[in-house]
Scaffold this active site. Structure first.
Site, short mmCIF file in Angstrom:
data_model
loop_
_atom_site.label_atom_id
_atom_site.label_comp_id
_atom_site.label_asym_id
_atom_site.label_seq_id
_atom_site.Cartn_x
_atom_site.Cartn_y
_atom_site.Cartn_z
N ALA A 147 0.93 -1.32 0.21
CA ALA A 147 0.01 0.00 0.09
C ALA A 147 1.06 1.24 0.03
O ALA A 147 2.01 1.17 0.52
CB ALA A 147 -0.81 -0.02 1.27
N ALA A 148 0.39 2.28 -0.70
CA ALA A 148 1.17 3.71 -0.69
C ALA A 148 0.17 4.72 -0.38
O ALA A 148 -0.86 4.63 -1.00
CB ALA A 148 1.92 3.79 -2.06
N ALA A 149 0.55 5.55 0.34
CA ALA A 149 -0.10 7.04 0.68
C ALA A 149 0.66 8.24 0.44
O ALA A 149 1.97 8.17 0.03
CB ALA A 149 -0.79 6.62 1.98
N SER A 150 0.14 9.33 0.75
CA SER A 150 0.58 10.49 0.64
C SER A 150 1.84 10.54 1.58
O SER A 150 2.88 11.44 1.19
CB SER A 150 -0.14 11.72 0.78
OG SER A 150 -0.80 11.65 2.26
N LEU A 151 1.98 9.96 2.86
CA LEU A 151 3.00 10.19 3.65
C LEU A 151 3.90 8.94 3.95
O LEU A 151 5.01 9.11 4.48
CB LEU A 151 2.25 10.57 5.14
CG LEU A 151 1.34 11.58 5.13
CD1 LEU A 151 0.76 11.96 6.56
CD2 LEU A 151 2.16 13.07 4.68
N GLN A 153 4.57 4.59 2.66
CA GLN A 153 4.09 3.23 2.32
C GLN A 153 4.31 1.97 3.12
O GLN A 153 5.23 2.03 4.11
CB GLN A 153 4.86 3.04 0.81
CG GLN A 153 6.14 2.89 1.03
CD GLN A 153 6.74 3.06 -0.59
OE1 GLN A 153 6.36 4.17 -1.58
NE2 GLN A 153 7.90 2.47 -0.83
N ASP A 303 -9.63 9.95 11.17
CA ASP A 303 -9.67 9.75 9.69
C ASP A 303 -10.05 8.34 9.39
O ASP A 303 -9.05 7.52 8.85
CB ASP A 303 -8.12 9.84 9.21
CG ASP A 303 -7.93 10.16 7.67
OD1 ASP A 303 -8.83 10.12 7.13
OD2 ASP A 303 -6.64 9.68 7.38
#
Length: 570
Positions: A147-151, A153, A303
């Site tokens: 998984a990868a996110a804005s802040l 992975q 969140d």
């Protein structure tokens, strides 16, 4: 020389700080104008096309035709500008006082997803943070992020002791990117605020600062680990909630190793069904746990988007990613409960006063012109149309009031709104016919009826009595609403009520109930009969007898002997 020393010290302080410090950031970038100008030009370039498009739409009277196109364009710009801009877009999606209604729907589509950064960089970060190569620290680790996110992975790995874990690695150079963007945002807020209406611009820099504080907390993985453990303690008695364990030996500020959750996203309805799970049960668990966070613990997950909530094959709901959390003070929790009570009571004057206490209105605000507006917006929430209520509707309706009345959304409540709206949207994905009040109202009614604390018992009395008179219909409504939850058992509540009536604290209520039975110079047998018809299925004679024995036993023989004469005198 002195100036050079000051610059070096300022740079070191900025690089070492773990918490948001607006003044330190300002001092740092004051001596680095080329960085500020370069980033400002990039932002300006991205937004020029957007502003020109809006101007052209206005000139050609095509705002209505192109509003969805412009909203989509704004979302893509924020995504292209990187992690800070994505977070800004997500935050603004819960701010009807700052963003036009037609942009809100598009902004809520923003997700924390970006292309992953190179694996070799991620593994270098793990080695530099934990002192050993990833292949030595973990017996297994995935070649690519899962998984990868804005802040950051996430990689799936296995410890040498056999536990499956998730390894969360922060993106490189994240702090310099964020601090520069926050500096520009704060500078822009200072210039824009005086040109905005009072309710929009009064605390614009404070909003930026609150956003900066939460963003800095989110990129501190040690803080996230502590949040997870605190959250786990709060739900330690709930068998339906799962919180992953933190492996501190393999965690730092930039790398977090936590228990791997075997589950699937709540939005994956195919897997939910294949696992034999009931989507309505998952929705109930999620909404009730959210209400517990706000009204009981005061420590809430801000969140809860689909990537942070997982259904487990055994039916539990797993929370992950505890970077964005917030804490409510005790008086704020109490005022929130007050506002629910006043909403049930349709006491809009008291509700307006609650809005003042919560910060939605300033203390100097004249609330009398606002009361009719509140009644217009909230008047049909409890009534025939209660099933049609949802948070998105109320947010949209409030957004229309923002420009007519001095309402504002305090920064802390922007997170609460974000949490509630996100949870509701997630629930609607699982069940398109979901109505949040079908779960929220029974929960609040149960809490008032069980009265675990003196504050809740006081609020129950406030609901049941108006101008000194007992409100029979309200008690009927509360019981009916609470029983809408099939798992609600009225008998333990009745047992608690009996114990309370027999206590010294219940002396006032005993007297009030006796007066209520005979007020208006008549016996209220009809009201009692209606109540009995409502509860008789739950209160079978043998169960009542056993509950009474338990209540008296817990109260004690000495306490009963002391209170019975007092009860007869009441």
């Amino acid at each position: 020389m002195a100036q050079q020393t000051f610059r070096t010290r300022t740079q070191d302080n900025l690089g070492a700080t773990k918490k948001y410090d607006a003044e330190a950031i300002r001092r740092y970038y004051r001596f680095r104008p080329w960085k500020v100008i370069g980033r400002a030009i990039k932002i300006f370039w991205f937004f020029t096309g957007f502003v020109l498009g809006m101007w052209q739409d206005s000139r050609q009277h095509q705002q209505s035709e192109h509003k969805s196109q412009r909203a989509e364009q704004l979302r893509k710009i924020l995504t292209a500008l990187g992690p800070t801009a994505i977070k800004v877009g997500q935050a603004l999606s819960t701010r009807p006082d700052l963003i036009r209604k037609d942009f809100l729907e598009e902004l809520v589509k923003l997700q924390d997803s970006l292309p992953p950064f190179p694996n070799e960089i991620a593994f270098r970060i793990i080695e530099s943070q934990l002192g050993k190569p990833a292949r030595e620290l973990y017996s297994e680790i995935s070649e690519n992020p899962v998984a990868a996110a804005s802040l950051g992975q996430v990689y799936k790995a296995k410890l040498h002791t056999g536990e499956d874990v998730a390894v969360k690695v922060q993106r490189p150079n994240l702090r310099p990117i964020i601090t520069l963007d926050l500096y520009l945002m704060r500078w822009a807020a200072g210039w824009i605020a005086p040109w905005l209406p009072l309710n929009l611009g009064h605390d614009l820099t404070l909003i930026v600062d609150e956003f900066g504080i939460k963003l800095f907390e989110e990129i501190d993985y040690i803080n996230e680990g502590r949040n997870a453990e605190k959250f786990a303690v709060n739900f330690s008695n709930s068998p339906q909630i799962k919180v992953p364990d933190i492996y501190w030996r393999y965690s730092t500020n930039s790398v977090l190793t936590l228990e791997w959750i075997n589950g699937f996203k709540l939005t994956d309805t195919v897997q939910v069904k294949a696992a034999g799970l009931d989507s309505d049960t998952l929705v109930r668990i999620g909404v009730e746990s959210g209400l517990q966070q706000l009204l009981e613990f005061g420590f809430f997950h801000a969140d809860p988007h689909p990537g942070n909530l997982f259904a487990m094959p055994d039916g539990r709901l797993a929370y992950i990613d505890f970077g964005m959390m917030d804490q409510l003070e005790e008086n704020t929790k109490e005022t929130l409960v007050d506002s629910v009570v006043h909403l049930i009571d349709k006491n809009y004057i008291a509700l307006a006063e609650d809005f003042v206490k919560l910060g939605f209105l300033t203390p100097e605000t004249d609330i009398w012109p606002i009361v009719p507006a509140l009644e217009t917006v909230l008047g049909d929430i409890i009534g025939e149309s209660v099933g049609n209520f949802n948070f998105k509707t109320i947010t949209d309706r409030f957004s229309e009031l923002m420009y007519d009345y001095p309402f504002r959304v305090p920064a802390k409540f922007a997170l609460i709104i974000r949490s509630l709206v996100t949870q509701e949207g997630l629930a609607l994905t699982l069940n398109p016919d979901f109505k949040i009040v079908e779960i929220a109202y029974p929960y609040v009614a149960r809490r008032l009826l069980t009265g675990e604390s003196a504050q809740l018992r006081r609020r129950l009395i406030e609901v049941l009595f108006k101008n000194g008179k007992f409100q029979w219909e309200r008690l009927e409504n509360l019981i009916a609403i609470a029983r809408a939850d099939k798992s609600f058992d009225l008998l333990p509540t009745a047992q608690l009520g009996l114990q309370y009536l027999l206590s010294e604290e219940g002396k006032f209520l005993r007297h009030k109930l006796l007066v209520a039975l005979t007020e208006d110079e008549r016996l209220h047998t009809e009201e009692v009969r209606r109540l009995w018809n409502l509860v008789k299925e739950d209160l079978q004679p043998n169960r009542i007898f056993n509950a009474a024995l338990v209540a008296l036993a817990e109260f004690g023989s000495e306490g009963a002997a002391a209170i019975l004469p007092a009860f007869s005198r009441s």
